[in-house]
Design a protein around this motif. Structure first.
Motif, short mmCIF file in Angstrom:
data_model
loop_
_atom_site.label_atom_id
_atom_site.label_comp_id
_atom_site.label_asym_id
_atom_site.label_seq_id
_atom_site.Cartn_x
_atom_site.Cartn_y
_atom_site.Cartn_z
N VAL A 173 -11.85 41.90 53.77
CA VAL A 173 -12.92 41.74 54.95
C VAL A 173 -13.51 43.05 55.25
O VAL A 173 -14.74 42.82 55.29
CB VAL A 173 -12.01 41.17 56.32
CG1 VAL A 173 -13.07 41.34 57.45
CG2 VAL A 173 -11.11 39.89 55.55
N GLU A 174 -13.60 43.95 55.24
CA GLU A 174 -14.43 45.37 56.08
C GLU A 174 -15.24 45.65 54.35
O GLU A 174 -16.71 45.56 54.89
CB GLU A 174 -13.39 46.50 55.87
CG GLU A 174 -12.78 46.89 57.02
CD GLU A 174 -12.02 47.56 57.13
OE1 GLU A 174 -12.43 49.20 57.09
OE2 GLU A 174 -11.20 48.07 58.32
N SER B 6 -18.15 42.15 54.17
CA SER B 6 -18.96 42.69 55.98
C SER B 6 -20.14 43.66 55.91
O SER B 6 -20.91 43.50 56.22
CB SER B 6 -18.08 44.02 56.93
OG SER B 6 -16.90 42.81 57.86
N GLN C 65 -23.79 41.70 54.80
CA GLN C 65 -25.43 42.24 55.21
C GLN C 65 -27.02 42.19 54.75
O GLN C 65 -27.93 42.60 55.07
CB GLN C 65 -25.76 43.52 55.95
CG GLN C 65 -24.23 44.49 56.99
CD GLN C 65 -23.92 43.03 58.36
OE1 GLN C 65 -24.16 42.17 58.22
NE2 GLN C 65 -25.35 43.86 59.00
N CYS D 284 -13.10 42.32 60.54
CA CYS D 284 -13.95 42.13 60.65
C CYS D 284 -15.40 42.55 60.97
O CYS D 284 -15.79 42.39 62.55
CB CYS D 284 -14.57 40.07 60.80
SG CYS D 284 -16.44 39.41 60.14
N LYS D 285 -16.74 42.84 60.44
CA LYS D 285 -17.68 44.56 60.98
C LYS D 285 -19.20 43.64 61.01
O LYS D 285 -19.69 44.16 61.44
CB LYS D 285 -17.53 45.51 60.11
CG LYS D 285 -16.20 46.31 59.97
CD LYS D 285 -15.67 46.41 61.36
CE LYS D 285 -14.18 47.15 61.14
NZ LYS D 285 -13.98 47.43 62.44
N SER D 286 -18.43 42.24 60.63
CA SER D 286 -20.47 41.43 60.36
C SER D 286 -20.26 40.65 61.30
O SER D 286 -19.32 39.43 60.47
CB SER D 286 -20.55 41.87 59.33
OG SER D 286 -22.08 40.89 58.96
N LEU E 118 -20.16 37.25 58.13
CA LEU E 118 -19.05 36.92 57.50
C LEU E 118 -18.72 36.04 57.69
O LEU E 118 -17.97 35.81 58.97
CB LEU E 118 -18.13 38.07 56.72
CG LEU E 118 -17.49 37.99 56.07
CD1 LEU E 118 -17.76 37.49 55.42
CD2 LEU E 118 -16.64 39.15 56.23
#
Length: 601
Positions: free
Chosen positions: A234-235, A238, A242, A268-270, A273
């Motif tokens: 997931v990271e 993310s 981008q 999740c950093k985005s 996504l």
């Protein structure tokens, strides 16, 4: 039912859960196809209508638990197979020869059913997990229990006749662990390489250019998010999200499991996504997922094998797999030039380095996706063309067709072959028991290889002629110990046909030609003591009677008699070498003295 039967024990039939069920389905299918006189049954806790249809097509008898009216214990559990099998599964096959289970699953049930209902059956267990490697990523409570889980596997192994470890990594771990099992209780330990199911092999993924790329992760998620590396996936995605349009599908999450979905979404950093959660599915569901994906990820921090990654390779979809997996070992071993699909995954704590590394690899594949599909198709073709699984399946079939015996005071009798861990203690071969002339006593062998007829006998030392234990034989002895065949004196006028055996002396022709097993049994002590195996092996290889893995296993024995024991057992089991060729090899291998001794008998 008089036909011999094999009973497989599994929670489910051929679905995602547990992974081992897919292996069982494959094994049940090959048994029904290649050994038609063996009845194959699989006892499961639950089955869908699709499962029942698949079992019928596979030729496997699917045994479902009986639920009695008024019994409110309707939730399937392993106790049904282990402790309640007489009630829940009253109609087991009547002549079960092998019971197959897996550790940390149905292993206890296999041992219990043998004890309660099938005392003559052998127990075959599969191991597809390494608790010492995997439990540390399941939380503090699981990590504390590592020692107990490893000990539990050893306890199961002591009661088993055969252990199949799935993949090199698992085999190597338990090859060491099993040293703690007393030699007389140690099971026959063999390596198993699984083959992808037919549904995956028959599928061919094709590239289609789309605006949004679909990335797929598959696996049981609850409680093992970190172990399976879903946080890394997931990271990393993310970061990729981008730069391009990408979505992640996670197969193996119950839609009602809020805790699991929340744990994954936290990484999740985005906002770009999109993550879609899908429940457990059948092989048909998983195959469809793969065909609709541009990339399949297996980012595990510890994966003893990784069957789902192998299935993705069989479909022909691009994959990225962790180097901390048994599947990575398989690729290096059988398809090394495709090593670029293996991603280095640091388990030392540098998580950002891991995330960055996975992100770069994912972006590379998605940016050159059409070329990656061509590479994946080539990889599928080359890996499957090696037929790496055939030796494992042959060994499993042999076990189910024949038998395995453990000898008191020695390790299991092993048929030398590829991927085996072997320790052979010489001189532990039983001779036939003398029986009174008016008695008809059947001597059989239990699953542990001990004679069962009255008092248990201690193992004998070499010194008299002995009976080699062929793996597929039950012995019925009604006379005294056998003696070497000699020329027979015949009264005048008697019309007895004679022939000459491989050593040149006459023997009575009883309608059966002398076999290599006869020659070895009749001269076992002499051969066991005096064969210099290292001088003979080159001639056996040259005549295609042995191959190089056989040599490796035979020579792994530390003592000269141990090597002789292994060679003689192999020749007796395979029965491809004739007595004439054996004597010829003795002469060529500087063993004329033994040939002369054989002729004197």
């Amino acid at each position: 039912m008089d036909n011999p039967a094999v009973l497989l024990l599994s929670e489910v039939y051929g679905t995602l859960k547990g992974g081992i069920s897919a292996i069982y389905r494959r094994l049940g299918t090959i048994l029904t196809n290649r050994v038609p006189d063996v009845w194959v049954s699989t006892a499961v806790l639950d089955a869908t209508e699709d499962d029942k249809d698949e079992a019928k097509r596979d030729g496997v008898d699917l045994l479902l638990p009986t639920v009695h009216p008024g019994d409110d214990r309707t939730d399937p559990c392993l106790h049904w197979l282990t402790f309640d099998h007489r009630v829940k599964y009253p109609n087991l096959p009547s002549n079960v020869r092998s019971i197959v289970g897996h550790t940390n699953g149905t292993s206890r049930a296999a041992c219990r059913i043998k004890q309660d209902r099938c005392p003559d059956a052998r127990v075959v267990l599969f191991i597809d997990d390494i608790p010492e490697d995997t439990e540390q990523y399941k939380g503090d409570e699981e990590a504390i229990g590592i020692g107990k889980k490893e000990d539990s596997i050893l306890k199961d192994a002591e009661q088993a006749d055969v252990i199949f470890s799935v993949g090199d990594r698992t085999f190597d771990h338990f090859k060491n662990q099993f040293r703690a099992i007393p030699v007389n209780k140690r099971p026959r330990h063999m390596k198993f390489f699984p083959r992808p199911s037919k549904i995956f092999e028959d599928s061919d993924a094709e590239y289609t250019e789309t605006e949004t790329m679909v990335v797929l992760c598959i696996g049981r998620v609850a409680g093992v998010e970190k172990l399976k590396g879903f946080d890394l996936a997931v990271e990393a995605l993310s970061i990729v999200a981008q730069k391009m349009r990408v979505k992640l599908r996670v197969r193996g999450v119950d839609k009602d499991d809020i805790q699991v979905t929340k744990a994954i979404l936290e990484h999740c950093k985005s906002a770009n996504l999109q993550i879609t959660f899908l429940p457990f599915g059948t092989q048909k569901d998983i195959c469809k997922d793969m065909l609709q994906s541009h990339l399949v990820l297996m980012p595990s921090r510890a994966e003893p094998f990784g069957l789902v990654g192998l299935e993705a390779i069989a479909v022909g979809v691009p994959v990225l797999i962790s180097d901390k997996s048994g599947l990575a070992d398989l690729i290096i071993k059988f398809a090394r030039r495709y090593h670029n699909c293996i991603v280095e995954t640091d388990t030392g704590g540098d998580e950002q380095r891991n995330v960055g590394n996975w992100a770069r690899c994912i972006e590379r594949v998605l940016r050159h996706c059409e070329a990656e599909f061509e590479t994946a198709a080539n990889m599928k073709r080359e890996l499957l063309s090696t037929r790496y699984w055939e030796e494992s399946e042959r060994q499993f079939i042999d076990i189910c067709k024949t038998g395995v015996r453990k000898e008191p005071g020695s390790s299991s009798k092993l048929r030398p072959g590829r991927h085996m861990h072997q320790t052979v203690d010489p001189g532990r071969l039983k001779r036939p028991r003398p029986v009174a002339a008016d008695m008809s006593t059947m001597t059989t062998f239990s699953s542990l290889g001990r004679e069962e007829s009255g008092d248990r006998k201690a193992p004998r030392e070499p010194g008299t002629s002995s009976q080699l234990n062929s793996p597929d034989r039950r012995m019925c002895q009604t006379s005294g110990p056998s003696s070497p065949k000699r020329p027979r004196l015949v009264a005048a006028g008697m019309n007895v046909k004679t022939s000459h055996n491989s050593l040149g002396y006459e023997e009575e022709n009883e309608g059966r030609k002398e076999t290599i097993e006869d020659l070895i049994k009749d001269n076992y002590v002499l051969l066991w003591k005096r064969l210099q195996v290292e001088k003979l092996i080159p001639y056996f290889i040259q005549k295609r009677l042995l191959d190089f893995p056989d040599k490796q296993v035979i020579m792994s024995n530390a003592t000269t008699p141990g090597r002789a024991e292994a060679l003689l057992q192999l020749l007796s089991d395979r029965a491809t070498c004739t007595p004439e060729v054996f004597v010829e090899i003795l002469k060529e291998g500087d063993h004329q003295n033994i040939v002369d001794e054989l002729k004197k008998k």
